[in-house]
Scaffold this active site. Structure first.
Site, PDB file in Angstrom:
ATOM      1  N   SER A 116       0.826  -1.199   0.000  1.00 25.68           N
ATOM      2  CA  SER A 116       0.000   0.000   0.000  1.00 25.68           C
ATOM      3  C   SER A 116       0.872   1.265   0.000  1.00 25.68           C
ATOM      4  CB  SER A 116      -0.948  -0.040   1.202  1.00 25.68           C
ATOM      5  OG  SER A 116      -1.951   0.953   1.097  1.00 25.68           O
ATOM      6  N   ASP A 238      -9.886  -5.861  -3.804  1.00 22.54           N
ATOM      7  CA  ASP A 238      -9.336  -4.776  -2.986  1.00 22.54           C
ATOM      8  C   ASP A 238     -10.301  -3.590  -2.989  1.00 22.54           C
ATOM      9  OD1 ASP A 238      -7.818  -2.735  -1.811  1.00 22.54           O
ATOM     10  OD2 ASP A 238      -5.947  -3.463  -2.677  1.00 22.54           O
ATOM     11  N   HIS A 266      -7.190  -6.055   0.362  1.00 22.21           N
ATOM     12  CA  HIS A 266      -6.005  -5.196   0.414  1.00 22.21           C
ATOM     13  C   HIS A 266      -4.848  -5.838   1.177  1.00 22.21           C
ATOM     14  CE1 HIS A 266      -4.072  -1.389  -0.228  1.00 22.21           C
ATOM     15  NE2 HIS A 266      -3.905  -1.147   1.054  1.00 22.21           N
TER      16      HIS A 266
END
Length: 286
Positions: A116, A238, A266
């Protein structure tokens, strides 16, 4: 903190001065072996152990594993004042602090695994000092010019209602299969809120997501200049950063390959830990 006591797979923590800041760093494996730097993502209450502690021992047989609480997260230093410039400025500062950490550990070059926000920071390191990165794995990575989803906005605006209930609601948005929490969601949420509501953690979050400056968005030309071998992993389900973000990075990084994982949100490294580990090891040894 100990993940396992077998061989050199025990995960140890220490504080290291790097680039003028104190970083809490978790390591395992043999320092003489190739290094992997694990860079966690953002979010209230996130830390290196919450992202990586369960995975690091799986890599420790072949690699020196390094997982810091990124500057402004967890038990690392929270700069005060924070850098002026929101997420773009903080991303550069965090990238430079990771380079300083490698210097402090005597590591000339490392594979980078970025989740991320950690992927976004990894790309910034590749711009600043490309020779310090061997291969990179970008997992649910930020940096694509895509508007924030409603789920990501829940993360960004968490401090409007920093309660255990709001944390529980946020956590289920990171995964495809909420059964992953196995009846422990409320307990996990309470533990995470205890960290998230620390004054220093809150201050760093708000400085990072200062709406005056906006997110980091890498252009096609900027990505085209990054020549590293890259594995782009993205969960098909996600909800934080949609799979289109993974396609954008893979299409514009000249030496990238993309793998989209079905039934994954995610947190690929948590939700599909075995699959992530297998793919990462194959990529790193090719």
């Amino acid at each position: 903190m100990t993940a396992t006591t077998a061989d050199n797979r025990e995960v140890r923590s220490q504080d290291i001065q790097a680039g003028g800041h104190r970083l809490r760093v978790y390591t395992c494996g043999d320092p003489s072996k190739p290094a992997i730097l694990f860079v966690h993502g953002s979010g209230p209450g996130v830390s290196a152990p919450s992202n990586w502690a369960h995975l690091m021992p799986s890599f420790a047989g072949d690699y020196y594993c390094i997982a810091p609480d990124v500057l402004g997260f967890g038990d690392s230093e929270h700069p005060e004042p924070a850098p002026n410039g929101g997420m773009p400025a903080y991303t550069t500062l965090r990238a430079r602090s990771l380079l300083a950490l490698l210097d402090a550990l005597g590591v000339a070059k490392a594979h980078f695994v970025g989740n991320s926000m950690g992927g976004m920071i990894t790309l910034r390191v590749a711009q600043i000092e490309p020779a310090r990165i061997d291969k990179m794995i970008l997992m649910g990575s930020g940096g694509a010019p895509i508007p924030p989803t409603a789920d990501l906005m829940k993360l960004i605006t968490f401090y409007q209602d920093p309660s255990p209930e709001a944390m529980a609601d946020l956590l289920v948005r990171f995964v495809d299969d909420t059964g992953l929490f196995a009846g422990k969601l409320e307990e996990i949420a309470r533990t995470r809120v205890a960290l998230a509501t620390r004054d220093d953690v809150r201050r760093s979050h708000l400085a990072t997501f200062n709406p005056e400056y906006g997110p980091v968005k890498y252009t096609e030309d900027e990505l085209a200049a990054i020549q590293h071998q890259a594995l782009v992993l993205h969960g098909r389900e996600d909800r934080m950063l949609p799979v289109a973000a993974g396609y954008y990075l893979a299409e514009n990084l000249p030496n990238a390959r993309l793998h989209v994982l079905p039934h994954a949100g995610h947190w690929i490294q948590i939700e599909q830990a075995a699959g992530f580990t297998a793919q990462a090891k194959l990529f790193l040894t090719e």
